[in-house]
Design a protein around this motif. Structure first.
Motif, short mmCIF file in Angstrom:
data_model
loop_
_atom_site.label_atom_id
_atom_site.label_comp_id
_atom_site.label_asym_id
_atom_site.label_seq_id
_atom_site.Cartn_x
_atom_site.Cartn_y
_atom_site.Cartn_z
N LEU A 71 16.18 0.10 3.46
CA LEU A 71 14.97 0.35 2.68
C LEU A 71 15.35 0.15 1.21
O LEU A 71 15.82 1.07 0.55
CB LEU A 71 14.46 1.78 2.95
N LYS A 113 14.57 -0.78 -2.70
CA LYS A 113 13.49 -0.78 -3.68
C LYS A 113 14.02 -1.43 -4.96
O LYS A 113 15.00 -0.96 -5.54
CB LYS A 113 13.04 0.66 -3.95
N PHE A 122 12.08 5.68 -6.06
CA PHE A 122 11.39 5.90 -4.78
C PHE A 122 10.41 7.06 -4.91
O PHE A 122 10.70 8.05 -5.57
CB PHE A 122 12.39 6.28 -3.69
N HIS A 123 9.29 6.93 -4.23
CA HIS A 123 8.38 8.06 -4.06
C HIS A 123 8.70 8.64 -2.68
O HIS A 123 8.93 7.89 -1.74
CB HIS A 123 6.94 7.57 -4.12
N ASP A 171 6.85 9.67 -0.44
CA ASP A 171 5.93 9.13 0.57
C ASP A 171 6.47 7.83 1.17
O ASP A 171 6.29 7.56 2.36
CB ASP A 171 4.55 8.84 -0.04
N GLU A 172 7.11 7.01 0.33
CA GLU A 172 7.63 5.72 0.82
C GLU A 172 8.72 5.96 1.85
O GLU A 172 8.79 5.27 2.87
CB GLU A 172 8.23 4.91 -0.34
N ALA A 211 7.19 7.40 5.02
CA ALA A 211 6.55 6.36 5.83
C ALA A 211 7.60 5.56 6.60
O ALA A 211 7.40 5.25 7.80
CB ALA A 211 5.73 5.44 4.93
N ALA A 212 8.72 5.26 5.96
CA ALA A 212 9.78 4.51 6.63
C ALA A 212 10.42 5.33 7.75
O ALA A 212 10.79 4.79 8.80
CB ALA A 212 10.84 4.09 5.62
N THR A 223 4.48 13.81 -8.24
CA THR A 223 3.95 12.98 -7.14
C THR A 223 2.43 13.02 -7.14
O THR A 223 1.78 12.01 -6.86
CB THR A 223 4.48 13.48 -5.78
#
Lengths: 377, 190, 288
Positions: free
Chosen positions: A356, A358, A364-365, A367-368, A371-372, B65
């Protein structure tokens, strides 16, 4: 608020740790996002009798550090990708000549000038293989401001102990981030000391156990009158192109670090014992990763986390052991898979390693990563 | 409890220092705080963003966030960060054009004018903003905010910056009813 | 002669230089100048880069630092600033100092750091077998200038002076007495001191340019030069095209490490809460 709790920047923590470790000499060249370290050193070092010099470039900076280190001074420089590239020549010199020096690399987006104010982790392999030839190196990766302090201090301990250049790999986010830090009581820290020979009589500057021994280093200007050369050299320091001398030297240099992989390994593991997926990361990427891992666990997924604090030497055997229970491995990092390659090597044959990467200059967030994780499971 | 702030505007408005002061004040009050930023090559002008995360517990991820409070001192900043807000409230300067409208409540306050007209120094708008954010959010006590200002501002400017902080706290106090109303209306809608 | 052998690491001899090379002459002059001044061997650090000239330090019995190509002055800057009490001497060549290390050279001059820099200028890259260097005169030959050098060479002494060096001199391997004298004066000078030594490389430069052997090369050097004192009383047409030798420049400027030590004292006076970092090894050496 406790007396010592402080809002401190990552770059500031590196500086304060270096001074606590006895930093006596800083040479550097301004480069974003590392410049605060140079600025703080220029202000703080004279207060403790240390020296700061702004050199004409990064090659000169690390060269001056090595010169200072040869006189017994603890020396450090700080830079970012482009400057780190320029320093590689003298990092090789320090590796071969076994001269302690600490380099803080506050990573930014590359290659080339890249994105100067954006974080990245693309210097992982440069830290290992940036200079030519097989050479020993240690690289440590703090994951927060507190660790900037701890690992910079440790960088001096290791550099002095093993006479090897040590790289502290931070990045724009960790370098500029301010965090509440409770500084350790200096009384709990023993200032690293360089082992020195007893007397100039019979001194052989490079005499050491061929199986990874560390020779004793005499400071220049104290009567030992020894020769330091970037040519391959025998135990007297005399240049030599004899095959046996070259091979013995290069093997000893590398064994010095390879033999101590376990001792040098440093990591934080969470929930790896029983996990379907292990997330492996380092530095600022690991912050989003940890947040996502905890959220996944909260939602009932079996996800573990491994954050590496020692990157080089790469603790392959340890990682293989730690990741044994995982069915899959996810490696979030701000590059296109430099850590993932090593994870594949160490633990990839029995299970998929998902990269993964970026590389848009943003952190990185969570959430990313979340999701992965979901996609991987 | 994790509270996220995003302070946005243009370079040179001192938002980074505002974020630092807010974070330091929270630490004074025994909380955890992390401050981060993003910035362009411009020392003056361009866009600038500072973020502060404050929590009673550990902070694993340092960036905002989903901010609880967005400060937008310019229309550009409002458009960049305000329009994507799904929760929380936006505090803008009165000069910011709220076009198009945001999905979350907006409280407009004369932050820049208070600094330039009332205090006579546009540069202290950042400390007015600290007072507003600290007062509206309650993440740090006024006393902790004062101490943080004193610790962080350049020597010789303490009085002016403290005055700016007090003006900000006063703006927050006046706006408190609006904020509550806005938050309640928002809660009723969602 | 025998007394000078004590300055050599005799187990490292014989040296690698070609018969007729000028490096031995310069090394000998340096040793004699050090001996004449009575400098303490243990207080000298000799630093060099890469090239034939840079091998000199390996044969000499001091703390010696043989670095990478062009970086000698940068390493030396670290040695000197960390321990200002040490006498730091750089031995370098024309490629080392004027090409790859040119930036370090001019910045050390600008700082006026107390380093004695001896540049052995043989107009070529001897170690790599005779390529053109920034000091190869216009029109002359090198293995990378087979049709004649279309570039121009530096006047290294003018460069050093313009960059801020406070002692600048030029000698040759032919004018030995002058050479030893100028090196001695450079060693006595407090500040960045440069001695450019025009030297011969009969193996590559001399042969490639059909100058001849070592003696012919020395004569070739001699015939191009004129002492600055003699030049002062000569009509301009007789000075035309000649390279000046002798002491060319002395500047008055405070030395860098001295100023830095004063800065430390000043900062520590105004920051009394900062005690000296007692535990640091070597810090006690740091008071000078």
């Amino acid at each position: 608020m406790s007396e010592k709790a402080k809002l401190m920047q990552g770059n500031e923590a590196c500086t304060m740790a270096a001074i606590a470790a006895g930093l006596e000499f800083y040479a550097g060249y301004p480069i974003t996002p590392s410049t605060e370290i140079a600025e703080m050193c220029s202000e703080e070092l004279p207060k403790v009798g240390g020296k700061f010099i702004q050199m004409e470039d990064e090659i000169g900076s690390i060269s001056a550090c090595i010169g200072a280190s040869l006189t017994g001074a603890k020396a450090m420089t700080a830079t970012s990708g482009p400057g780190f590239s320029l320093m590689q020549e003298s990092i090789g010199y320090a590796s071969l000549c076994e001269i302690p020096v600490v380099i803080i690399d506050v990573q930014r987006m590359g290659p080339s000038t890249g994105m100067p104010t954006s974080p990245a982790q693309g210097d992982l392999m440069q830290a290992r293989w940036g200079t030519h030839g097989d050479h020993p190196i240690i690289a440590l990766a703090p994951g927060n401001v507190k660790e900037c302090y701890e690992l910079t201090f440790r960088a001096f301990e290791l550099s002095e102990k093993y006479r090897v250049p040590v790289v502290v790999l931070t990045d724009e986010v960790i370098g500029h981030m301010r965090e509440k830090v409770v500084l350790p009581d200096p009384a709990n820290y023993r200032m690293p000391l360089r082992a020195m020979p007893q007397s100039p009589a019979g001194y052989k500057p490079y005499a050491a156990d061929p199986n990874g021994g560390v020779p004793l280093m005499a400071p220049f200007g104290t009567g030992y009158r020894w020769h330091c050369t970037g040519l391959f050299h025998d135990e007297n320091g005399a240049p030599s192109s004899k095959p046996a001398v070259a091979s013995t030297l290069l093997r000893r240099l590398n064994l010095k670090i390879e033999n101590r992989v376990d001792e040098l390994a440093d990591y934080v593991a969470e929930g790896l014992e029983d996990c379907d997926l292990a997330v492996v990361s380092f530095g600022s990427s690991a912050m989003a990763a940890l947040s996502a891992v905890r959220r996944s666990c909260g939602e009932g997924y079996k996800v573990g986390m491994l954050r590496l604090k020692t990157i080089w030497p790469f603790p392959s055997a340890l990682i293989r052991r730690l990741l044994a229970p995982a069915k899959k491995i996810l490696v979030p990092e701000m590059n296109l898979g430099q850590l993932a390659i090593e994870i594949e090597r160490a633990a990839g044959c029995e299970r998929p390693v998902i990269r993964l990467g970026k590389v848009n200059g943003d952190l990185f967030h969570p959430d990313e990563v979340f999701a992965a994780i979901k996609e991987a499971l | 409890m994790r509270v996220e702030f995003r302070l946005s505007g243009s370079g040179g408005q001192g938002l980074l220092l505002a974020g630092i002061v807010l974070a330091e004040a929270a630490i004074q009050d025994g909380k955890n705080a992390v401050q981060t930023q993003s910035y362009g090559p411009e020392a003056r002008g361009g866009s600038s963003k500072a973020e502060v995360v404050i929590s009673d517990g550990d902070i694993d991820y340092p960036k905002a966030t989903a901010p609880d409070f967005l400060l937008a001192l310019t229309t550009d900043a409002y458009r960049s960060y305000g329009l994507s807000m799904k929760k929380g409230i936006i505090i803008t300067d009165s000069t910011v054009k709220l076009d198009p409208p945001a999905e979350v409540p907006v409280v407009a306050l004369p932050i820049l004018e208070t600094a330039s007209k009332k205090l006579g120094r546009a540069v202290v708008a950042n400390m007015v903003a600290v007072g507003v954010l600290g007062g509206v959010s309650g993440v740090a006590s006024p006393q902790a905010l004062r101490e943080a200002v004193l610790h962080r501002v350049p020597k010789g400017t303490e009085e002016l910056n403290l005055a700016a902080l007090e003006e900000g706290l006063a703006l927050a106090a006046h706006a408190q009813a609006d904020v509550r109303a806005a938050v309640q209306t928002d809660a009723a809608h969602s | 002669m025998a007394e000078f052998l004590s300055y050599f690491r005799q187990d490292r001899l014989p040296h690698i230089w070609c018969p007729g090379c000028g490096n031995g002459t310069v090394t000998g002059a340096l040793i004699r100048a050090i001996d004449k001044l009575g400098l303490d061997k243990n207080n000298i650090v000799m630093v060099s880069g890469i090239g034939c000239s840079s091998r000199a330090v390996g044969y000499l019995d001091f703390d010696t630092l043989h670095t990478t190509h062009g970086r000698a002055i940068a390493f030396a800057t670290g040695v000197k600033l960390a321990r200002p009490r040490l006498k730091v001497i750089v031995i370098t060549g024309d490629g080392d100092s004027a090409a790859i290390g040119g930036n370090h050279f001019i910045h050390a001059a600008r700082r006026n750091i107390d380093i004695t820099t001896i540049i052995i200028n043989n107009n070529t890259y001897g170690m790599t077998s005779g390529q053109a260097s920034p000091m190869t005169p216009h029109g002359m030959l090198g293995t990378t200038a087979p049709y004649g050098n279309v570039e121009y060479n530096f006047d290294l002494c003018e460069l050093a002076k313009a960059a801020g060096a406070t002692y600048v001199a030029r000698a040759t391997t032919y004018h030995y007495v002058l050479l030893e004298d100028l090196i001695g004066k450079a060693l006595m000078h407090k500040g960045f001191a440069v001695v450019e030594v025009l030297s011969q490389c009969p193996t590559y430069f001399g042969r490639k340019n059909k100058i001849g052997g070592a003696v012919d090369s020395l004569n070739w050097i001699k015939n191009q030069t004129i002492n600055i004192k003699a030049a002062a009383v000569l009509p301009p047409e007789k000075r035309e095209g000649k390279i000046l030798i002798g002491e060319l420049h002395r500047g008055e400027k405070a030395e860098f490490t001295q100023q830095y030590l004063e800065l430390i004292a000043r900062v520590q006076r105004t920051n009394p809460t900062y005690a000296r970092n007692k535990g640091v090894p070597g810090c006690e050496l740091n008071s000078d």
